[in-house]
Design an enzyme around this catalytic site. Structure first.
Site, PDB file in Angstrom:
ATOM      1  N   SER A  40       0.847  -1.196   0.000  1.00  0.00           N
ATOM      2  CA  SER A  40       0.000   0.000   0.000  1.00  0.00           C
ATOM      3  C   SER A  40       0.880   1.243   0.000  1.00  0.00           C
ATOM      4  O   SER A  40       1.699   1.432   0.899  1.00  0.00           O
ATOM      5  CB  SER A  40      -0.907  -0.005   1.241  1.00  0.00           C
ATOM      6  OG  SER A  40      -1.733  -1.142   1.251  1.00  0.00           O
ATOM      7  N   MET A 111     -13.334   5.278  -1.698  1.00  0.00           N
ATOM      8  CA  MET A 111     -14.583   4.665  -1.260  1.00  0.00           C
ATOM      9  C   MET A 111     -14.926   5.063   0.173  1.00  0.00           C
ATOM     10  O   MET A 111     -14.040   5.333   0.978  1.00  0.00           O
ATOM     11  CB  MET A 111     -14.470   3.142  -1.347  1.00  0.00           C
ATOM     12  CG  MET A 111     -14.430   2.607  -2.749  1.00  0.00           C
ATOM     13  SD  MET A 111     -14.144   0.826  -2.766  1.00  0.00           S
ATOM     14  CE  MET A 111     -12.380   0.770  -2.439  1.00  0.00           C
ATOM     15  N   CYS A 176     -16.744 -10.779  -9.481  1.00  0.00           N
ATOM     16  CA  CYS A 176     -15.711 -11.038  -8.467  1.00  0.00           C
ATOM     17  C   CYS A 176     -15.979 -12.383  -7.811  1.00  0.00           C
ATOM     18  O   CYS A 176     -17.069 -12.618  -7.287  1.00  0.00           O
ATOM     19  CB  CYS A 176     -15.711  -9.922  -7.428  1.00  0.00           C
ATOM     20  SG  CYS A 176     -14.576 -10.230  -6.045  1.00  0.00           S
ATOM     21  N   ARG A 178     -13.982 -13.713  -5.349  1.00  0.00           N
ATOM     22  CA  ARG A 178     -13.124 -13.815  -4.178  1.00  0.00           C
ATOM     23  C   ARG A 178     -13.923 -14.130  -2.914  1.00  0.00           C
ATOM     24  O   ARG A 178     -14.913 -13.472  -2.624  1.00  0.00           O
ATOM     25  CB  ARG A 178     -12.331 -12.526  -3.978  1.00  0.00           C
ATOM     26  CG  ARG A 178     -11.193 -12.366  -4.979  1.00  0.00           C
ATOM     27  CD  ARG A 178     -10.770 -10.906  -5.088  1.00  0.00           C
ATOM     28  NE  ARG A 178      -9.541 -10.744  -5.833  1.00  0.00           N
ATOM     29  CZ  ARG A 178      -9.431 -10.862  -7.150  1.00  0.00           C
ATOM     30  NH1 ARG A 178     -10.511 -11.160  -7.857  1.00  0.00           N
ATOM     31  NH2 ARG A 178      -8.281 -10.695  -7.753  1.00  0.00           N
ATOM     32  N   LEU A 179     -13.464 -15.126  -2.182  1.00  0.00           N
ATOM     33  CA  LEU A 179     -13.985 -15.426  -0.856  1.00  0.00           C
ATOM     34  C   LEU A 179     -12.819 -15.335   0.112  1.00  0.00           C
ATOM     35  O   LEU A 179     -11.713 -15.768  -0.199  1.00  0.00           O
ATOM     36  CB  LEU A 179     -14.591 -16.825  -0.793  1.00  0.00           C
ATOM     37  CG  LEU A 179     -15.766 -17.108  -1.731  1.00  0.00           C
ATOM     38  CD1 LEU A 179     -16.218 -18.550  -1.568  1.00  0.00           C
ATOM     39  CD2 LEU A 179     -16.908 -16.162  -1.452  1.00  0.00           C
ATOM     40  N   ASP A 414     -44.316 -28.037  17.343  1.00  0.00           N
ATOM     41  CA  ASP A 414     -43.959 -29.220  16.568  1.00  0.00           C
ATOM     42  C   ASP A 414     -44.359 -30.505  17.294  1.00  0.00           C
ATOM     43  O   ASP A 414     -44.837 -31.451  16.663  1.00  0.00           O
ATOM     44  CB  ASP A 414     -42.452 -29.227  16.302  1.00  0.00           C
ATOM     45  CG  ASP A 414     -42.019 -30.432  15.480  1.00  0.00           C
ATOM     46  OD1 ASP A 414     -42.516 -30.573  14.343  1.00  0.00           O
ATOM     47  OD2 ASP A 414     -41.203 -31.222  15.973  1.00  0.00           O
TER      48      ASP A 414
END
Length: 447
Positions: A40, A111, A176, A178-179, A414
């Protein structure tokens, strides 16, 4: 040790770093399997670097870049978030770096994130950056894989390349693939999303593989089609206002529920009469801030409790299920064909309290100290259910108590539905809670 997985088919072992302390560690990392590196770097100005990162070390970052290239990490990726008025004038300087360095500079559109005071005016669309680059260089488009998140380009004659991550102006979420699994075992389908699913807890509970696949599949299918904040809420409200939509219609045309528009009216307009007029035309009105909604983005968000101190917390909830006379008599005599209704329902409620974090998406997983679920027959042919939950944690156990009551009631249904399907579950409520910053609270009946 991750490098050992390459013999089983692992292709890429990557790292993202700020590069400051990386140089001396890189040789050993590469030796053990690292073959892709992201650094970065938002500026090439040493003074500005110190202002942005709040630390010195620009020279060390540049040395790490050269070291990575020398060790064969090619192309080495540089991630640069471009902000108008901050570093947009340096884009051509980054492009010039690609002349002789085998790097891939990726310009990322600015963003919205928590706390970054995002301003639309500071966003520079990638198309504007590309036009500026083409004004100086001969640029060619490179091939993009179907699932790439970056649009790749190269200046003719340059060793390196560059690209754009266009999260705001040209969405790529639909392609995309990607996981991500976090270090603590949570699955993320989007790097910029807050939602996570704990695979760690599911594996520890020996959930069958097929069920794991279904959970992962459902998580992927719930992925958003775009970065939510790319929609301008203020513009949306102005469009709704001008359209004079009928009062009976609450707009969902941007994929956001009505309360997001409601809370935005007062934050985007200073004139309350204008807000009132919007409300009259569109049935939009003010609502308080919700804790699980990020006010800056409108996206669902798990509350960050990392700074909270653990305290002893308790919660008590109650509910009722009306079962009818026949089922009442069978339960009282323990003659129900499916077995002991109260014991099975009690166990179900206790288990449900422990699973609340899996059942309700934005709830935290709590380590509960104690759970009790008590069921009692009432004279009006109903079953009263009371659940008490205790934990030592950073957030309250109200949802765990309410979940225990709800699932216990459903289990009674139930167990008894062969006798009557006209049962009614009702009056589920939180009775009281203790602990935490807000202290104690007790339910008061309101008329």
């Amino acid at each position: 040790e991750l490098g050992e997985l390459k013999q089983y088919g692992l292709q890429t072992l990557a790292m993202t770093s700020n590069g400051i302390a990386l140089k001396r560690k890189l040789p050993e990392l590469v030796k053990n399997g690292l073959n892709l590196l992201n650094i970065s770097l938002d500026t090439l100005d040493p003074f500005k670097f110190e202002l942005i990162t709040r630390r010195k070390g620009f020279e060390r970052v540049m040395e790490s870049i050269d070291q990575g290239i020398a060790l064969g990490l090619r192309p080495l990726k540089l991630n640069c978030v471009v902000v108008r008025g901050v570093n947009d004038q340096e884009v051509l300087d980054f492009i010039e770096m690609t002349r002789t360095k085998a790097i891939d500079v990726r310009f990322i559109e600015y963003m919205p994130f928590d706390g970054n005071k995002w301003n639309k005016q500071k966003l520079i669309p990638y198309s504007e950056l590309l036009d500026n680059i083409r004004n100086k260089y001969d640029v060619v488009k490179l091939f993009d894989d179907a699932h790439d998140t970056s649009k790749a380009y190269q200046v003719l004659g340059h060793v390196g390349q560059f690209g754009f991550i266009t999260s705001m102006t040209d969405h790529f979420c639909g392609t995309c693939n990607r996981l991500r699994i976090t270090a603590d075992g949570n699955l993320k389908v989007c790097l910029f999303g807050n939602a996570e699913v704990s695979l760690r807890d599911l594996l520890r509970e020996n959930v069958p593989d097929q069920q794991l696949l279904e959970i992962i599949g459902a998580t992927v299918k719930n992925k958003k089609k775009q970065h939510a904040d790319s929609v301008n809420y203020t513009d949306s409200i102005e469009q709704l206002h001008s359209a004079k939509i009928d009062k009976t219609f609450i707009p969902f045309n941007y994929g956001f529920p009505s309360y997001l528009f409601q809370s935005r009216v007062y934050s985007s307009k200073n004139n309350k009469s204008e807000c009132s007029q919007i409300s009259q035309n569109t049935s939009i009105s003010y609502t308080p801030t919700l804790s699980h909604i990020d006010p800056s983005s409108g996206r669902a968000s798990m509350v960050n409790i990392s700074a909270k101190a653990p305290t002893t917390r308790t919660a008590t909830a109650s509910g009722k299920i009306r079962i009818g006379r026949e089922a009442f008599d069978l339960i009282q005599k323990n003659l129900m064909k499916k077995g002991d209704v109260f014991t099975v329902s009690q166990i179900a409620g206790i288990n449900a309290a422990k699973q609340t974090g899996h059942l309700i998406p934005l709830c935290h997983n709590l380590l509960l100290s104690h759970v009790s679920v008590d069921l009692k027959l009432e004279q009006d042919n109903s079953v009263e259910i009371i659940a008490k939950v205790e934990c030592d944690g950073k957030t309250g156990a109200e949802m765990e108590a309410l979940t225990a009551v709800s699932i216990a009631a459903l289990t009674v249904f139930d167990m008894c539905k062969s006798v009557s399907k006209g049962m009614v579950i009702e009056d589920i409520k939180l009775l009281e809670k203790t602990g935490g910053k807000s202290g104690s609270w007790r339910f008061k009946e309101t008329k």
